[in-house]
Design a protein around this motif. Structure first.
Motif, PDB file in Angstrom:
ATOM      1  N   GLU E  12       0.809  -0.927   0.290  1.00 34.34           N
ATOM      2  CA  GLU E  12      -0.082  -0.570   0.079  1.00 34.34           C
ATOM      3  C   GLU E  12       1.126   1.328  -0.086  1.00 34.34           C
ATOM      4  OE1 GLU E  12      -3.139   0.547   3.309  1.00 34.34           O
ATOM      5  OE2 GLU E  12      -4.334  -1.219   1.446  1.00 34.34           O
ATOM      6  N   SER E  13       1.983   1.282   0.359  1.00 38.37           N
ATOM      7  CA  SER E  13       2.779   2.525   0.397  1.00 38.37           C
ATOM      8  C   SER E  13       4.620   2.088   0.385  1.00 38.37           C
ATOM      9  CB  SER E  13       2.860   3.186   1.906  1.00 38.37           C
ATOM     10  OG  SER E  13       3.366   2.223   3.074  1.00 38.37           O
ATOM     11  N   PRO E  14       5.094   2.823   0.096  1.00 36.70           N
ATOM     12  CA  PRO E  14       6.392   2.842   0.037  1.00 36.70           C
ATOM     13  C   PRO E  14       7.548   1.873   0.931  1.00 36.70           C
ATOM     14  CG  PRO E  14       6.131   5.049  -0.625  1.00 36.70           C
ATOM     15  CD  PRO E  14       4.839   4.411   0.131  1.00 36.70           C
ATOM     16  N   GLU E  15       6.863   2.839   2.668  1.00 35.67           N
ATOM     17  CA  GLU E  15       7.449   2.024   4.129  1.00 35.67           C
ATOM     18  C   GLU E  15       6.672   0.244   4.018  1.00 35.67           C
ATOM     19  OE1 GLU E  15       7.316   4.293   7.490  1.00 35.67           O
ATOM     20  OE2 GLU E  15       6.966   3.297   8.869  1.00 35.67           O
ATOM     21  N   ASN E  71       5.780  -2.032  -7.489  1.00 37.40           N
ATOM     22  CA  ASN E  71       4.659  -1.127  -7.704  1.00 37.40           C
ATOM     23  C   ASN E  71       4.695   0.697  -8.365  1.00 37.40           C
ATOM     24  OD1 ASN E  71       3.303  -2.058  -4.933  1.00 37.40           O
ATOM     25  ND2 ASN E  71       5.204  -2.621  -4.048  1.00 37.40           N
ATOM     26  N   ASN E  72       5.970   0.322  -9.276  1.00 38.80           N
ATOM     27  CA  ASN E  72       5.369   1.163  -9.772  1.00 38.80           C
ATOM     28  C   ASN E  72       5.833   2.770  -9.132  1.00 38.80           C
ATOM     29  OD1 ASN E  72       6.012   3.399 -12.435  1.00 38.80           O
ATOM     30  ND2 ASN E  72       3.833   3.153 -12.380  1.00 38.80           N
ATOM     31  N   TYR E  73       7.027   2.439  -7.972  1.00 39.17           N
ATOM     32  CA  TYR E  73       7.676   3.299  -7.234  1.00 39.17           C
ATOM     33  C   TYR E  73       6.405   4.177  -6.444  1.00 39.17           C
ATOM     34  CZ  TYR E  73      11.398   2.063 -10.036  1.00 39.17           C
ATOM     35  OH  TYR E  73      12.249   1.101 -10.060  1.00 39.17           O
ATOM     36  N   TRP E  74       5.432   3.658  -6.325  1.00 34.79           N
ATOM     37  CA  TRP E  74       3.812   3.467  -5.665  1.00 34.79           C
ATOM     38  C   TRP E  74       2.908   5.215  -6.269  1.00 34.79           C
ATOM     39  CZ3 TRP E  74       8.131   1.319  -3.862  1.00 34.79           C
ATOM     40  CH2 TRP E  74       7.830   0.863  -2.461  1.00 34.79           C
ATOM     41  N   LYS E  75       3.937   5.755  -7.448  1.00 37.94           N
ATOM     42  CA  LYS E  75       3.043   6.651  -8.449  1.00 37.94           C
ATOM     43  C   LYS E  75       1.879   6.235  -8.367  1.00 37.94           C
ATOM     44  CE  LYS E  75       6.838   7.010 -10.694  1.00 37.94           C
ATOM     45  NZ  LYS E  75       7.756   7.119 -11.702  1.00 37.94           N
ATOM     46  N   ALA E  76       1.477   7.638  -8.740  1.00 39.67           N
ATOM     47  CA  ALA E  76      -0.580   7.342  -8.235  1.00 39.67           C
ATOM     48  C   ALA E  76      -0.741   6.772  -9.876  1.00 39.67           C
ATOM     49  CB  ALA E  76      -1.125   9.003  -8.371  1.00 39.67           C
TER      50      ALA E  76
ATOM     51  N   THR F   8       6.476   8.659   0.236  1.00 41.65           N
ATOM     52  CA  THR F   8       6.674   8.656  -0.719  1.00 41.65           C
ATOM     53  C   THR F   8       8.401   9.079  -1.303  1.00 41.65           C
ATOM     54  OG1 THR F   8       6.182  10.212  -2.991  1.00 41.65           O
ATOM     55  CG2 THR F   8       7.170  11.714  -0.168  1.00 41.65           C
ATOM     56  N   LEU F   9       8.145   7.867  -1.982  1.00 43.02           N
ATOM     57  CA  LEU F   9       9.488   8.448  -2.803  1.00 43.02           C
ATOM     58  C   LEU F   9       9.860   9.817  -3.402  1.00 43.02           C
ATOM     59  CD1 LEU F   9      10.489   4.786  -3.744  1.00 43.02           C
ATOM     60  CD2 LEU F   9      11.211   5.501  -2.026  1.00 43.02           C
ATOM     61  N   ILE F  10       9.250  10.173  -3.342  1.00 50.01           N
ATOM     62  CA  ILE F  10       9.835  11.571  -4.098  1.00 50.01           C
ATOM     63  C   ILE F  10       9.930  12.314  -3.885  1.00 50.01           C
ATOM     64  CG2 ILE F  10       8.369  13.274  -6.366  1.00 50.01           C
ATOM     65  CD1 ILE F  10       7.990  10.069  -6.943  1.00 50.01           C
ATOM     66  N   THR F  11      11.051  13.414  -4.750  1.00 50.65           N
ATOM     67  CA  THR F  11      11.107  14.627  -3.288  1.00 50.65           C
ATOM     68  C   THR F  11      11.618  15.879  -4.606  1.00 50.65           C
ATOM     69  OG1 THR F  11      13.983  13.894  -4.364  1.00 50.65           O
ATOM     70  CG2 THR F  11      13.084  12.645  -2.697  1.00 50.65           C
ATOM     71  N   GLU F  12      12.063  16.915  -4.126  1.00 57.80           N
ATOM     72  CA  GLU F  12      12.035  17.889  -5.555  1.00 57.80           C
ATOM     73  C   GLU F  12      13.005  18.383  -5.823  1.00 57.80           C
ATOM     74  OE1 GLU F  12      11.385  22.019  -2.906  1.00 57.80           O
ATOM     75  OE2 GLU F  12       8.806  21.455  -3.185  1.00 57.80           O
ATOM     76  N   SER F  13      14.311  16.970  -5.897  1.00 61.75           N
ATOM     77  CA  SER F  13      15.312  17.744  -6.101  1.00 61.75           C
ATOM     78  C   SER F  13      16.401  16.609  -6.071  1.00 61.75           C
ATOM     79  CB  SER F  13      16.236  18.884  -5.950  1.00 61.75           C
ATOM     80  OG  SER F  13      16.722  18.460  -4.204  1.00 61.75           O
ATOM     81  N   PRO F  14      17.823  16.461  -7.387  1.00 66.82           N
ATOM     82  CA  PRO F  14      18.386  15.159  -6.822  1.00 66.82           C
ATOM     83  C   PRO F  14      19.253  14.552  -5.662  1.00 66.82           C
ATOM     84  CG  PRO F  14      18.670  16.094  -8.726  1.00 66.82           C
ATOM     85  CD  PRO F  14      17.872  17.025  -8.504  1.00 66.82           C
ATOM     86  N   GLU F  15      19.482  16.460  -4.968  1.00 64.56           N
ATOM     87  CA  GLU F  15      19.617  16.360  -4.129  1.00 64.56           C
ATOM     88  C   GLU F  15      18.971  15.691  -2.665  1.00 64.56           C
ATOM     89  OE1 GLU F  15      23.262  19.160  -3.456  1.00 64.56           O
ATOM     90  OE2 GLU F  15      22.108  19.305  -0.949  1.00 64.56           O
TER      91      GLU F  15
END
Lengths: 76, 76, 76, 76, 76, 76
Positions: E12-15, E71-76, F8-15
Motif C-alpha cells: 500500500e505504501s513505500p514504507e 509497485n511502479n514506485y507508488w506513483k498514482a 513517498t519516494l518523490i523528492t524535489e531535487s536530486p540532492e
C-alpha cells in the motif's frame, strides 16, 4: 555541505557523468564521516589497499549506472 | 588523465563493450589512486588473490550492465 | 584471448544464458590474471571457501541480469 | 548437471520465483564447486556465519530481481 | 515455512514495501539456515557488528529495488 | 519507529533524493539493531574505517538508484 552539490544528474558527456558518479560516491562517505581531517587520515590506508580501491570502483560503477540512465546513455 | 577516455558508451560489439567495462573499472581505481607506481605495487597482491579477482570481475559486471543497456544489448 | 568469445548476448534458453553469465564472470578474472597457471593455483583456495563461492555466484547473478534482459527474459 | 534445471524464468507466484532465485544462487556455487562432498563440508561453516548468510541472501536478492522482472512482477 | 509468506509484491505504501524488503532479506537467510535456534545464536554477533549491519542494509536495498519497481514506485 | 518515515519516494531535487537514500540506508540498520545506544557504540568503529565508509556509500548508491528511478531522474 552546500545544498547544491547535486543540482542535476544531467551531464554533457559520459566522462562528465563518470566524474559525477565519483563525486556522488565520495559524498556517501562525507555524510557519514563529515570530518575532513578524519577522512584524510584514512586516505593512505585505502589508497594503498587493492581491495579498498576495487570497492571504491564498485561504488562508482553503481552510481554511474544511475547517471547514465538519467542521461539516456548520452544517446542523441 | 585525458578528457577523452570515455567519449561514448556505444561499441561495435558485446566484446568491445566488455573491454570498455574493464576500462571503466580500472579508471575507478585510477581516480582514487592516481600514482601508476602505487597501483603497480598493488598488482601482485590482487592478481594472486582469488577474492580480489572475483571482486574485480564483479565491478566489470556492473559496468558491463551499463554499457550493454546503452547499446540496447547490441540487438539489431 | 580470441576476439570472439562474446559474439552475442542472445542465447537459445535461460540455461544457456546462465552458462554465458558464468563465462563472462570467468573472463573478468582472466583479463586481470591472464596466466592460466596462476589462476589454477588459486582454484583450490576459492573452491573450498564458502565465502568465495558465494561471491562467485554473486558475480554470475549480476552478469545473468544482463544476459536475461538482452534476451527479453526468453519470453516468446 | 541436467540441461534442464532452468527451462524458464516464468513462475506461478512471487514465492515460486523466490524459490527459483534460491536455486539459481546455488547453481552458481555448484558450477564452480561441482563436488557435492566438498560443498557439504562447507555447509556448517557458512550456515553458522552471520556474514555468510547475509551474503547468500544478497545473491538471492539479485537473482530475484531478474526473476521478478521476467514475470513482470506477477502483475495481472 | 508457509507457502504464503510472499503472496504479492504489491504494497500500500513505500514504507510497507520497505518492510516487505526486510522480510524478503530475512527469508534469504532462513532458507539457508532453517534452525531458529542457530539464527538466534548469530544475532548478538551481527547486531553488534557495524559491517554486518551495513551488509544487511545493502540486501534490504536490493530487495527494495524489486518491490519499488513492482509497485511502479507508488506513483498514482 | 513512526509509520511515516517513508511516505513517498518523490523528492524535489536530486540532492533531496540523495538525502532520502541516506535515510533509507540508515533505516536498514535501525530495523536490525533498534537500540540507539548500541548503534551509537558502533559509530566510532565504522566512521574511522575506510572499508566501512565505502560500504555505507555503496548502500546509499543502491538506494539512490531506486529514488532516482522513482523521480524519473528529475527530468522535467
Amino acid at each position: 555541505m552546500s545544498d547544491t552539490w547535486l543540482p542535476t544528474l544531467i551531464t554533457e558527456s559520459p566522462e562528465a557523468g563518470y566524474q559525477l558518479a565519483i563525486k556522488m560516491s565520495r559524498m556517501g562517505v562525507k555524510y557519514t564521516q563529515p570530518s575532513a581531517e578524519a577522512r584524510e587520515k584514512l586516505r593512505p590506508k585505502y589508497a594503498e589497499s587493492a581491495d579498498s580501491l576495487i570497492a571504491v570502483s564498485h561504488v562508482v560503477a553503481v552510481n554511474f549506472q544511475t547517471v547514465a540512465a538519467a542521461n539516456n546513455y548520452w544517446k542523441a
